[in-house]
Design an enzyme around this catalytic site. Sequence first.
Site, short mmCIF file in Angstrom:
data_model
loop_
_atom_site.label_atom_id
_atom_site.label_comp_id
_atom_site.label_asym_id
_atom_site.label_seq_id
_atom_site.Cartn_x
_atom_site.Cartn_y
_atom_site.Cartn_z
N LEU A 128 0.84 -1.21 0.00
CA LEU A 128 0.00 0.00 0.00
C LEU A 128 0.87 1.25 0.00
O LEU A 128 2.01 1.24 0.46
CB LEU A 128 -0.96 0.01 1.19
CG LEU A 128 -0.42 0.06 2.63
CD1 LEU A 128 0.09 1.42 3.02
CD2 LEU A 128 -1.51 -0.37 3.59
N CYS A 164 9.35 4.21 5.12
CA CYS A 164 9.78 2.94 4.48
C CYS A 164 11.10 3.04 3.71
O CYS A 164 12.04 2.32 4.02
CB CYS A 164 8.67 2.44 3.55
SG CYS A 164 7.22 1.89 4.45
P1 NAD Z 1 3.41 1.90 12.80
O1 NAD Z 1 4.49 2.38 13.71
O2 NAD Z 1 2.43 2.84 12.23
O3 NAD Z 1 2.58 0.74 13.54
C1 NAD Z 1 3.15 -0.28 14.32
C2 NAD Z 1 2.16 -0.63 15.43
O4 NAD Z 1 2.62 -1.78 16.12
C3 NAD Z 1 2.00 0.47 16.48
O5 NAD Z 1 0.63 0.76 16.64
C4 NAD Z 1 2.61 -0.13 17.74
O6 NAD Z 1 2.00 0.34 18.92
C5 NAD Z 1 2.35 -1.61 17.50
N1 NAD Z 1 3.21 -2.52 18.26
C6 NAD Z 1 4.55 -2.48 18.43
N2 NAD Z 1 4.96 -3.53 19.18
C7 NAD Z 1 3.86 -4.25 19.46
C8 NAD Z 1 3.65 -5.45 20.19
N3 NAD Z 1 4.65 -6.12 20.76
N4 NAD Z 1 2.39 -5.91 20.28
C9 NAD Z 1 1.36 -5.26 19.71
N5 NAD Z 1 1.51 -4.12 19.00
C10 NAD Z 1 2.75 -3.62 18.89
O7 NAD Z 1 4.17 1.11 11.64
P2 NAD Z 1 3.64 0.88 10.15
O8 NAD Z 1 3.89 2.09 9.33
O9 NAD Z 1 2.27 0.30 10.20
O10 NAD Z 1 4.67 -0.24 9.66
C11 NAD Z 1 4.58 -1.57 10.12
C12 NAD Z 1 5.43 -2.44 9.21
O11 NAD Z 1 4.88 -2.42 7.88
C13 NAD Z 1 6.88 -1.98 9.07
O12 NAD Z 1 7.70 -3.10 8.95
C14 NAD Z 1 6.86 -1.21 7.77
O13 NAD Z 1 8.12 -1.18 7.14
C15 NAD Z 1 5.87 -2.00 6.96
N6 NAD Z 1 5.23 -1.23 5.88
C16 NAD Z 1 4.78 0.03 6.12
C17 NAD Z 1 4.16 0.73 5.09
C18 NAD Z 1 3.68 2.15 5.31
O14 NAD Z 1 3.33 2.80 4.32
N7 NAD Z 1 3.62 2.66 6.52
C19 NAD Z 1 3.99 0.14 3.83
C20 NAD Z 1 4.44 -1.15 3.65
C21 NAD Z 1 5.06 -1.84 4.68
#
Ligand code: NAD
Length: 436
Positions: A153, A263
Amino acid sequence: MPLDIAVIGTGHVGLITAGTLARVGHTVIGVDDDKGKIESLRAGRMPFFEAGLTELVTQEIASGRLRFTEDITEAVAKAEVAFICVGTPGRPTGEPNMLAVEGVATALGRAAIHDMVVVEKSTVPVQTADRIRAVLARTSPHAFHVASNPEFLREGRAVEDSLHPDRILVGADNAWAHGIMRRLYEPMIEAGARYFATDVSTAELAKHACNAFLALKISFANGLARVCEASGADVVDVADIMGSDPRIGRDFLDAGLGWGGSCFPKDLAAFRAQSERLGYRFGLLDEVVKINDEALTSTFNKIREALWNLEGKRVVLLGLAFKPGTDDVRESPALRLAQMLLDGGAIVLGVDPQAGPAAAARVEGLEVVDDAYAAADGADCLVVCTEWPVFATLDLVRLKGILTVPILVDGRNLFDATAAREAGFSYFPTGRPALP
Ligand code: NAD
């Protein structure tokens, strides 16, 4: 047939994944260790801005297919599939910090009361599944099938991308896990999404490869911009000509301030570090990062050159989010530029339709103003940092009238050069001839 799903981590990726899977009929429980976030979500308040997100989540809560908890044991009690969606931020060495992923794997192993598919949705280095499998084997007597399902996304269009993906990638190491994952995504596949089923390592690696290549394309355009500026050529025309070749494609060839966000910077560093760990020094990736840094420096130098001395000058940044459509300011080039200008003694004001509060919280000294005209009143320079469409509709003649010095540095080539010139601006675009 609908599945029971747990989504662990309800951030940008997890929350949208949870909403989307509920929308197509599955029963989903979102888990987060941030108690405040869970309470807000239950009350229908979203932790970040993304078009259509509030509607998606509140409608699915109302449908009874989506709910939230802090308790992972409750979430996995019935789950057939558990998605890991926690953050994988970069360490100073470039390697990703995988503590949260390990923590979730451990918690899943302890909480599980039956076999399940555990899905890496977080972006992780190749071979992470082996690590997760080992943790699960240590902590649980049950059988787990670790699959990789990278997220493609785009923030700013995330809900739309998630509901209507153009491709879905699933890596798994056995037919049973592949069968479950295909069942999960059947509604999207029927709607036309291309479905790639691979082994786990291929899926893990493909995500890093995609992000690295997209960053490379942007850096190519930014390198090109430097040559265009030195030669009088126009980088937008060059990109259009290159992009008309279907082997190249026009997307991600826009020169500007450079890429940022949560990212690209950390994924590139992680890919580079993992390649090196595996015995290959991927030097091209170093150059991609270097050109990206130069793109920012080049914009900073343009501002300094136009203003002569920075001290005491009022500079207005149009856009603070790392890209339009989001309030995400993680690794935003606009904030890096704001810091450079503040360090140089300038007074920096920022305007953004969504990201003002997040930016103000991150950059001390940055003054966030709601209205572009109010910010421009008495300012010495306007800088386009994020190409929000609303900025393109600003009245340049009115702005020229209220600025002390009519300088427009266009870090995203948002404005038409002739219109800027006719309004009376000294116009400095990126990789195109300046009209000083
Ligand atoms: P984010 O920081 O927005 O969300 C991560 C969430 O995980 C937070 O709400 C945090 O409180 C929670 N969390 C952390 N440790 C936890 C635990 N032990 N138990 C339960 N919840 C926990 O991060 P994001 O942007 O959603 O990214 C997440 C992953 O997806 C990363 O690896 C990122 O590289 C990947 N990703 C992100 C995007 C993007 O556009 N943001 C796109 C593709 C992939």
